[in-house]
Scaffold this motif. Structure first.
Motif, PDB file in Angstrom:
ATOM      1  N   MET A 230       0.847  -1.290  -0.177  1.00 21.23           N
ATOM      2  CA  MET A 230       0.081  -0.019  -0.029  1.00 21.23           C
ATOM      3  C   MET A 230       0.963   1.435   0.195  1.00 21.23           C
ATOM      4  O   MET A 230       1.743   1.182   0.676  1.00 21.23           O
ATOM      5  CB  MET A 230      -1.075  -0.008   1.234  1.00 21.23           C
ATOM      6  CG  MET A 230      -1.888   1.342   1.435  1.00 21.23           C
ATOM      7  SD  MET A 230      -3.010   1.290   2.845  1.00 21.23           S
ATOM      8  CE  MET A 230      -4.003  -0.007   2.496  1.00 21.23           C
ATOM      9  N   ARG A 231       0.343   2.102  -0.847  1.00 21.98           N
ATOM     10  CA  ARG A 231       1.166   3.396  -0.902  1.00 21.98           C
ATOM     11  C   ARG A 231       0.999   4.297   0.273  1.00 21.98           C
ATOM     12  O   ARG A 231      -0.156   4.401   0.887  1.00 21.98           O
ATOM     13  CB  ARG A 231       0.841   4.277  -2.113  1.00 21.98           C
ATOM     14  CG  ARG A 231       1.450   3.506  -3.554  1.00 21.98           C
ATOM     15  CD  ARG A 231       0.966   4.344  -4.487  1.00 21.98           C
ATOM     16  NE  ARG A 231       1.077   5.715  -4.778  1.00 21.98           N
ATOM     17  CZ  ARG A 231       2.468   5.957  -5.224  1.00 21.98           C
ATOM     18  NH1 ARG A 231       3.328   5.202  -5.759  1.00 21.98           N
ATOM     19  NH2 ARG A 231       2.730   7.439  -5.356  1.00 21.98           N
ATOM     20  N   LYS A 232       2.005   5.003   0.868  1.00 25.89           N
ATOM     21  CA  LYS A 232       1.919   5.776   1.983  1.00 25.89           C
ATOM     22  C   LYS A 232       2.052   6.978   1.877  1.00 25.89           C
ATOM     23  O   LYS A 232       2.701   7.716   0.961  1.00 25.89           O
ATOM     24  CB  LYS A 232       3.090   5.284   2.996  1.00 25.89           C
ATOM     25  CG  LYS A 232       3.054   3.892   3.310  1.00 25.89           C
ATOM     26  CD  LYS A 232       4.413   3.432   4.216  1.00 25.89           C
ATOM     27  CE  LYS A 232       4.226   2.257   4.983  1.00 25.89           C
ATOM     28  NZ  LYS A 232       4.232   0.944   3.922  1.00 25.89           N
ATOM     29  N   VAL A 233       1.373   7.969   2.713  1.00 28.63           N
ATOM     30  CA  VAL A 233       1.583   9.328   2.708  1.00 28.63           C
ATOM     31  C   VAL A 233       1.707   9.954   4.209  1.00 28.63           C
ATOM     32  O   VAL A 233       1.028   9.498   5.012  1.00 28.63           O
ATOM     33  CB  VAL A 233       0.276  10.002   2.165  1.00 28.63           C
ATOM     34  CG1 VAL A 233      -1.059   9.500   2.988  1.00 28.63           C
ATOM     35  CG2 VAL A 233       0.401  11.632   2.193  1.00 28.63           C
ATOM     36  N   GLY A 234       2.759  10.461   4.201  1.00 31.72           N
ATOM     37  CA  GLY A 234       2.979  11.089   5.685  1.00 31.72           C
ATOM     38  C   GLY A 234       2.484  12.566   5.862  1.00 31.72           C
ATOM     39  O   GLY A 234       2.649  13.428   4.781  1.00 31.72           O
ATOM     40  N   ILE A 235       2.144  12.649   6.863  1.00 30.02           N
ATOM     41  CA  ILE A 235       1.340  14.133   7.122  1.00 30.02           C
ATOM     42  C   ILE A 235       2.034  14.743   8.285  1.00 30.02           C
ATOM     43  O   ILE A 235       2.451  14.329   9.330  1.00 30.02           O
ATOM     44  CB  ILE A 235       0.073  13.734   7.843  1.00 30.02           C
ATOM     45  CG1 ILE A 235      -0.861  12.851   6.851  1.00 30.02           C
ATOM     46  CG2 ILE A 235      -0.730  14.992   8.047  1.00 30.02           C
ATOM     47  CD1 ILE A 235      -1.281  13.705   5.459  1.00 30.02           C
ATOM     48  N   ALA A 236       2.378  16.103   8.229  1.00 32.44           N
ATOM     49  CA  ALA A 236       2.912  16.884   9.038  1.00 32.44           C
ATOM     50  C   ALA A 236       2.041  18.189   9.201  1.00 32.44           C
ATOM     51  O   ALA A 236       1.846  18.642   8.473  1.00 32.44           O
ATOM     52  CB  ALA A 236       4.304  17.329   8.447  1.00 32.44           C
ATOM     53  N   GLY A 237       1.701  18.454  10.628  1.00 27.04           N
ATOM     54  CA  GLY A 237       0.947  19.368  10.883  1.00 27.04           C
ATOM     55  C   GLY A 237      -0.470  19.014  10.447  1.00 27.04           C
ATOM     56  O   GLY A 237      -1.280  17.839  10.676  1.00 27.04           O
ATOM     57  N   VAL A 238      -1.501  20.008  10.048  1.00 26.91           N
ATOM     58  CA  VAL A 238      -2.824  19.850   9.639  1.00 26.91           C
ATOM     59  C   VAL A 238      -3.134  20.462   8.524  1.00 26.91           C
ATOM     60  O   VAL A 238      -3.568  21.619   8.458  1.00 26.91           O
ATOM     61  CB  VAL A 238      -3.701  20.746  10.688  1.00 26.91           C
ATOM     62  CG1 VAL A 238      -5.071  20.222  10.506  1.00 26.91           C
ATOM     63  CG2 VAL A 238      -3.246  20.137  12.245  1.00 26.91           C
ATOM     64  N   PRO A 239      -2.602  19.488   7.474  1.00 21.26           N
ATOM     65  CA  PRO A 239      -2.954  20.049   5.987  1.00 21.26           C
ATOM     66  C   PRO A 239      -4.400  20.384   5.645  1.00 21.26           C
ATOM     67  O   PRO A 239      -5.259  19.760   6.414  1.00 21.26           O
ATOM     68  CB  PRO A 239      -2.463  18.892   5.162  1.00 21.26           C
ATOM     69  CG  PRO A 239      -1.549  18.105   5.989  1.00 21.26           C
ATOM     70  CD  PRO A 239      -2.058  18.177   7.334  1.00 21.26           C
ATOM     71  N   ASN A 240      -4.901  21.102   4.661  1.00 17.88           N
ATOM     72  CA  ASN A 240      -5.939  21.362   4.224  1.00 17.88           C
ATOM     73  C   ASN A 240      -6.742  19.818   4.116  1.00 17.88           C
ATOM     74  O   ASN A 240      -6.423  18.808   3.510  1.00 17.88           O
ATOM     75  CB  ASN A 240      -6.230  21.923   2.817  1.00 17.88           C
ATOM     76  CG  ASN A 240      -5.338  23.137   2.928  1.00 17.88           C
ATOM     77  OD1 ASN A 240      -4.285  23.213   3.013  1.00 17.88           O
ATOM     78  ND2 ASN A 240      -6.095  24.490   2.707  1.00 17.88           N
ATOM     79  N   GLN A 241      -8.006  19.953   4.425  1.00 16.03           N
ATOM     80  CA  GLN A 241      -9.015  18.626   4.380  1.00 16.03           C
ATOM     81  C   GLN A 241      -9.039  17.972   3.230  1.00 16.03           C
ATOM     82  O   GLN A 241      -9.126  16.866   2.925  1.00 16.03           O
ATOM     83  CB  GLN A 241     -10.099  19.160   5.228  1.00 16.03           C
ATOM     84  CG  GLN A 241     -11.101  18.005   5.302  1.00 16.03           C
ATOM     85  CD  GLN A 241     -10.593  16.928   6.517  1.00 16.03           C
ATOM     86  OE1 GLN A 241      -9.881  17.325   7.436  1.00 16.03           O
ATOM     87  NE2 GLN A 241     -10.601  15.596   6.396  1.00 16.03           N
ATOM     88  N   GLU A 242      -9.102  18.846   2.105  1.00 13.17           N
ATOM     89  CA  GLU A 242      -9.454  18.456   0.769  1.00 13.17           C
ATOM     90  C   GLU A 242      -8.347  17.584   0.292  1.00 13.17           C
ATOM     91  O   GLU A 242      -8.164  16.514  -0.468  1.00 13.17           O
ATOM     92  CB  GLU A 242      -9.446  19.496  -0.385  1.00 13.17           C
ATOM     93  CG  GLU A 242      -8.385  20.532  -0.346  1.00 13.17           C
ATOM     94  CD  GLU A 242      -8.639  21.749   0.430  1.00 13.17           C
ATOM     95  OE1 GLU A 242      -8.421  22.752  -0.010  1.00 13.17           O
ATOM     96  OE2 GLU A 242      -9.513  21.865   1.368  1.00 13.17           O
ATOM     97  N   PHE A 243      -7.053  17.691   0.867  1.00 19.56           N
ATOM     98  CA  PHE A 243      -5.794  16.818   0.497  1.00 19.56           C
ATOM     99  C   PHE A 243      -6.018  15.613   1.092  1.00 19.56           C
ATOM    100  O   PHE A 243      -5.875  14.277   0.725  1.00 19.56           O
ATOM    101  CB  PHE A 243      -4.538  17.615   0.801  1.00 19.56           C
ATOM    102  CG  PHE A 243      -3.864  18.497  -0.129  1.00 19.56           C
ATOM    103  CD1 PHE A 243      -3.446  18.382  -1.217  1.00 19.56           C
ATOM    104  CD2 PHE A 243      -4.342  19.863   0.007  1.00 19.56           C
ATOM    105  CE1 PHE A 243      -2.780  19.309  -2.050  1.00 19.56           C
ATOM    106  CE2 PHE A 243      -3.917  20.755  -0.642  1.00 19.56           C
ATOM    107  CZ  PHE A 243      -3.043  20.724  -1.852  1.00 19.56           C
TER     108      PHE A 243
END
Length: 244
Positions: free
Chosen positions: A1-14
């Motif tokens: 499965m492809r992974k997306v790393g999150i830093a902070g609180v990005p825009n909800q649409e992303f």
């Protein structure tokens, strides 16, 4: 499965876009089991630096997500801009997407004012950035307060009673409104409040100012909660009648 790393609180649409595409989400802000060290970045980052940003840096370099979705504005901090630029060079196979979450419309904070243990409150707020969490909770009258960002070391949260309300940027997170200074500045007066910030974070200025304004306790913690700070928080809450 492809992974997306999150830093902070990005825009909800992303967040919604990659959730619908079936990506696995990784919260780069939080310590991850097996990656609790900073020697990976020893030669490329200062030793005296925000522990949360160092955690993002290390997690990204070790995990190498397919995509890194980093807020570089109100939804994180200006320092994330520099981390993002370094990661573009260090992780050429990862797509680095920077956003600025300027949302200021409150969406409610039932977790922050609930009677859950403080650590569970904070866990739910952090998790709510990338997943649905149960917000059908019983509110409580506050007998203590924790103001600030989610700490890197959640051990400090175990000190507080369940009737602790969350204030500051963590409450902004729950509201999905990182650009709302009114929420970030708000506290209930007349209760003992610990104003917390990560060491070397610019929010230490606001934490110190508000602690003085509301007769609270200012504390800053680096990577781990030390015995001295723990004793200081316990003494403050005990003397003010919040814990026995």
């Amino acid at each position: 499965m492809r992974k997306v790393g999150i830093a902070g609180v990005p825009n909800q649409e992303f967040i919604d876009h990659y959730k619908d595409a079936g990506y696995e989400f990784i919260d780069l802000d939080m310590p991850i089991t097996g990656i609790d060290y900073f020697d990976v970045i020893e030669k490329i980052a200062p030793k005296i630096y925000c522990a949360t940003l160092k955690t993002v840096f290390v997690n990204a370099l070790v995990i190498k997500p397919d995509i890194i979705l980093a807020d570089v504005g109100e939804g994180k901090c200006d320092g994330m801009r520099f981390i993002a630029e370094a990661l573009r060079e260090l992780l050429p196979d990862s797509e680095i997407i920077t956003t600025r979450n300027m949302n200021s419309k409150p969406q409610g904070n039932p977790i922050s004012v609930s009677d859950l243990p403080l650590k569970e409150k904070m866990n739910r707020i952090v998790n709510s950035v990338i997943m649905e969490v149960d917000k059908n909770l019983k509110p409580c009258k506050p007998t203590a307060g924790f103001w600030g960002v989610p700490p890197r070391d959640f051990a400090i949260l175990d000190i507080f009673p369940n009737t602790t309300h969350i204030y500051g940027w963590a409450r902004c997170m729950e509201n999905k409104a990182p650009d709302n200074m009114e929420i970030e500045m708000f506290v209930d007066e007349g209760i003992p409040i610990v104003f917390f910030a990560q060491s070397f974070c610019q929010k230490t200025m606001l934490a110190k100012y508000l602690a003085n304004k509301y007769n609270g306790l200012f504390v800053d913690v680096d990577a781990q909660l030390d015995d001295s700070t723990k004793a200081k928080v316990i003494a403050f809450l005990t003397l003010r009648g919040a814990i026995k």
